[in-house]
Design a protein around this motif. Structure first.
Motif, PDB file in Angstrom:
ATOM      1  N   GLY A  43      21.027  17.813   8.182  1.00 32.13           N
ATOM      2  CA  GLY A  43      21.934  17.798   9.320  1.00 32.13           C
ATOM      3  C   GLY A  43      22.711  19.095   9.470  1.00 32.13           C
ATOM      4  O   GLY A  43      22.298  20.141   8.971  1.00 32.13           O
ATOM      5  N   PRO A  44      23.845  19.031  10.165  1.00 36.94           N
ATOM      6  CA  PRO A  44      24.614  20.244  10.465  1.00 36.94           C
ATOM      7  C   PRO A  44      25.031  21.055   9.233  1.00 36.94           C
ATOM      8  O   PRO A  44      24.991  22.276   9.252  1.00 36.94           O
ATOM      9  N   VAL A  45      25.409  20.371   8.170  1.00 37.40           N
ATOM     10  CA  VAL A  45      25.802  21.088   6.950  1.00 37.40           C
ATOM     11  C   VAL A  45      24.591  21.828   6.386  1.00 37.40           C
ATOM     12  O   VAL A  45      24.675  22.982   5.974  1.00 37.40           O
ATOM     13  N   GLY A  46      23.462  21.189   6.407  1.00 31.91           N
ATOM     14  CA  GLY A  46      22.233  21.822   5.930  1.00 31.91           C
ATOM     15  C   GLY A  46      21.856  23.026   6.766  1.00 31.91           C
ATOM     16  O   GLY A  46      21.327  24.007   6.259  1.00 31.91           O
ATOM     17  N   ALA A  47      22.138  22.973   8.070  1.00 36.61           N
ATOM     18  CA  ALA A  47      21.833  24.099   8.957  1.00 36.61           C
ATOM     19  C   ALA A  47      22.654  25.322   8.570  1.00 36.61           C
ATOM     20  O   ALA A  47      22.147  26.446   8.528  1.00 36.61           O
ATOM     21  N   VAL A  48      23.930  25.106   8.263  1.00 39.03           N
ATOM     22  CA  VAL A  48      24.798  26.223   7.870  1.00 39.03           C
ATOM     23  C   VAL A  48      24.325  26.823   6.550  1.00 39.03           C
ATOM     24  O   VAL A  48      24.155  28.038   6.415  1.00 39.03           O
ATOM     25  N   VAL A  49      24.088  25.963   5.560  1.00 41.42           N
ATOM     26  CA  VAL A  49      23.638  26.432   4.257  1.00 41.42           C
ATOM     27  C   VAL A  49      22.265  27.092   4.373  1.00 41.42           C
ATOM     28  O   VAL A  49      22.027  28.181   3.855  1.00 41.42           O
ATOM     29  N   GLY A  50      21.364  26.455   5.099  1.00 44.34           N
ATOM     30  CA  GLY A  50      20.011  26.992   5.260  1.00 44.34           C
ATOM     31  C   GLY A  50      20.006  28.330   5.965  1.00 44.34           C
ATOM     32  O   GLY A  50      19.254  29.234   5.610  1.00 44.34           O
ATOM     33  N   GLY A  51      20.843  28.484   6.990  1.00 43.15           N
ATOM     34  CA  GLY A  51      20.926  29.758   7.701  1.00 43.15           C
ATOM     35  C   GLY A  51      21.395  30.870   6.794  1.00 43.15           C
ATOM     36  O   GLY A  51      20.859  31.983   6.813  1.00 43.15           O
ATOM     37  N   ALA A  52      22.380  30.590   5.973  1.00 45.87           N
ATOM     38  CA  ALA A  52      22.897  31.612   5.052  1.00 45.87           C
ATOM     39  C   ALA A  52      21.849  31.998   4.020  1.00 45.87           C
ATOM     40  O   ALA A  52      21.605  33.182   3.773  1.00 45.87           O
ATOM     41  N   ILE A  53      21.205  31.014   3.429  1.00 48.53           N
ATOM     42  CA  ILE A  53      20.189  31.296   2.417  1.00 48.53           C
ATOM     43  C   ILE A  53      19.006  32.027   3.044  1.00 48.53           C
ATOM     44  O   ILE A  53      18.506  33.013   2.504  1.00 48.53           O
ATOM     45  N   GLY A  54      18.554  31.554   4.196  1.00 48.41           N
ATOM     46  CA  GLY A  54      17.419  32.187   4.874  1.00 48.41           C
ATOM     47  C   GLY A  54      17.701  33.624   5.243  1.00 48.41           C
ATOM     48  O   GLY A  54      16.840  34.494   5.130  1.00 48.41           O
ATOM     49  N   GLY A  55      18.918  33.919   5.695  1.00 51.76           N
ATOM     50  CA  GLY A  55      19.276  35.287   6.054  1.00 51.76           C
ATOM     51  C   GLY A  55      19.278  36.216   4.864  1.00 51.76           C
ATOM     52  O   GLY A  55      18.781  37.336   4.926  1.00 51.76           O
ATOM     53  N   VAL A  56      19.815  35.745   3.755  1.00 48.62           N
ATOM     54  CA  VAL A  56      19.854  36.576   2.548  1.00 48.62           C
ATOM     55  C   VAL A  56      18.446  36.847   2.043  1.00 48.62           C
ATOM     56  O   VAL A  56      18.070  37.989   1.775  1.00 48.62           O
ATOM     57  N   VAL A  57      17.651  35.812   1.939  1.00 48.14           N
ATOM     58  CA  VAL A  57      16.290  35.981   1.437  1.00 48.14           C
ATOM     59  C   VAL A  57      15.473  36.837   2.394  1.00 48.14           C
ATOM     60  O   VAL A  57      14.734  37.720   1.987  1.00 48.14           O
ATOM     61  N   GLY A  58      15.624  36.598   3.695  1.00 44.68           N
ATOM     62  CA  GLY A  58      14.898  37.399   4.676  1.00 44.68           C
ATOM     63  C   GLY A  58      15.306  38.852   4.613  1.00 44.68           C
ATOM     64  O   GLY A  58      14.485  39.752   4.814  1.00 44.68           O
ATOM     65  N   GLY A  59      16.571  39.120   4.340  1.00 46.66           N
ATOM     66  CA  GLY A  59      17.043  40.498   4.245  1.00 46.66           C
ATOM     67  C   GLY A  59      16.479  41.224   3.052  1.00 46.66           C
ATOM     68  O   GLY A  59      16.217  42.419   3.110  1.00 46.66           O
ATOM     69  N   VAL A  60      16.282  40.509   1.966  1.00 44.16           N
ATOM     70  CA  VAL A  60      15.716  41.125   0.780  1.00 44.16           C
ATOM     71  C   VAL A  60      14.255  41.494   1.028  1.00 44.16           C
ATOM     72  O   VAL A  60      13.807  42.579   0.694  1.00 44.16           O
ATOM     73  N   ALA A  61      13.508  40.599   1.653  1.00 42.87           N
ATOM     74  CA  ALA A  61      12.084  40.842   1.863  1.00 42.87           C
ATOM     75  C   ALA A  61      11.832  41.752   3.047  1.00 42.87           C
ATOM     76  O   ALA A  61      10.902  42.529   3.051  1.00 42.87           O
ATOM     77  N   GLY A  62      12.666  41.658   4.074  1.00 40.62           N
ATOM     78  CA  GLY A  62      12.451  42.422   5.285  1.00 40.62           C
ATOM     79  C   GLY A  62      11.397  41.775   6.163  1.00 40.62           C
ATOM     80  O   GLY A  62      10.727  40.829   5.773  1.00 40.62           O
ATOM     81  N   ILE A  63      11.254  42.283   7.353  1.00 41.79           N
ATOM     82  CA  ILE A  63      10.282  41.750   8.296  1.00 41.79           C
ATOM     83  C   ILE A  63       8.884  42.180   7.886  1.00 41.79           C
ATOM     84  O   ILE A  63       7.959  41.398   7.866  1.00 41.79           O
TER      85      ILE A  63
END
Length: 139
Positions: A43-63
């Motif tokens: 739900g909404p809490v998971g969206a906030v946590v997931g967005g933060a984790i996804g952004g950090v991991v995506g930033g490390v790997a890059g596009i």
């Protein structure tokens, strides 16, 4: 109590699943994918946590993954793309002008179909075509 346990389990599951999905997408894609997966799992809490984790991991790997960068750099060099002279320091998040810069599509085998590339101040960059913001500097 059971509902909290289910939410906690869903968050833990999303925490481990999101990094794998976000790795090849960079920060913007990682945030988006992480938020969707987290919302679906908790739900909404998971969206906030997931967005933060996804952004950090995506930033490390890059596009564009680290293993693809040398090959892509060679691809761009072979095309003799003219470098655009930008008067300020280039960095992720900088919005390039709408005119004067030529944006190119990358071949499909690089998996960056949602972005364009160009060369700015001698550096190959990936750009969001909708906003012209630099999303990754490749060299």
């Amino acid at each position: 109590m059971l509902r909290r346990s289910i939410c906690a389990l869903a968050l833990i599951t999303a925490t481990f699943a999101i990094p794998v999905a976000a790795q090849a997408q960079g920060v913007p894609g990682g945030i988006d994918r992480g938020a969707r997966e987290g919302d679906r799992a908790a739900g909404p809490v998971g969206a906030v946590v997931g967005g933060a984790i996804g952004g950090v991991v995506g930033g490390v790997a890059g596009i564009l993954g680290v293993d693809q960068r040398p090959r892509f750099h060679t691809y761009v060099e072979e095309r003799h793309v003219t470098s655009y002279a930008y008067p300020e320091e280039i960095r992720v998040g900088v919005a390039l002008p709408d005119t004067g810069v030529t944006y190119y599509e990358a071949p499909p085998d690089y998996g960056i179909r949602d972005y364009r590339y160009t060369v700015v101040n001698g550096h190959t960059v990936l750009v969001d075509p909708a906003t012209h913001r630099i999303v990754q500097i490749l060299d």
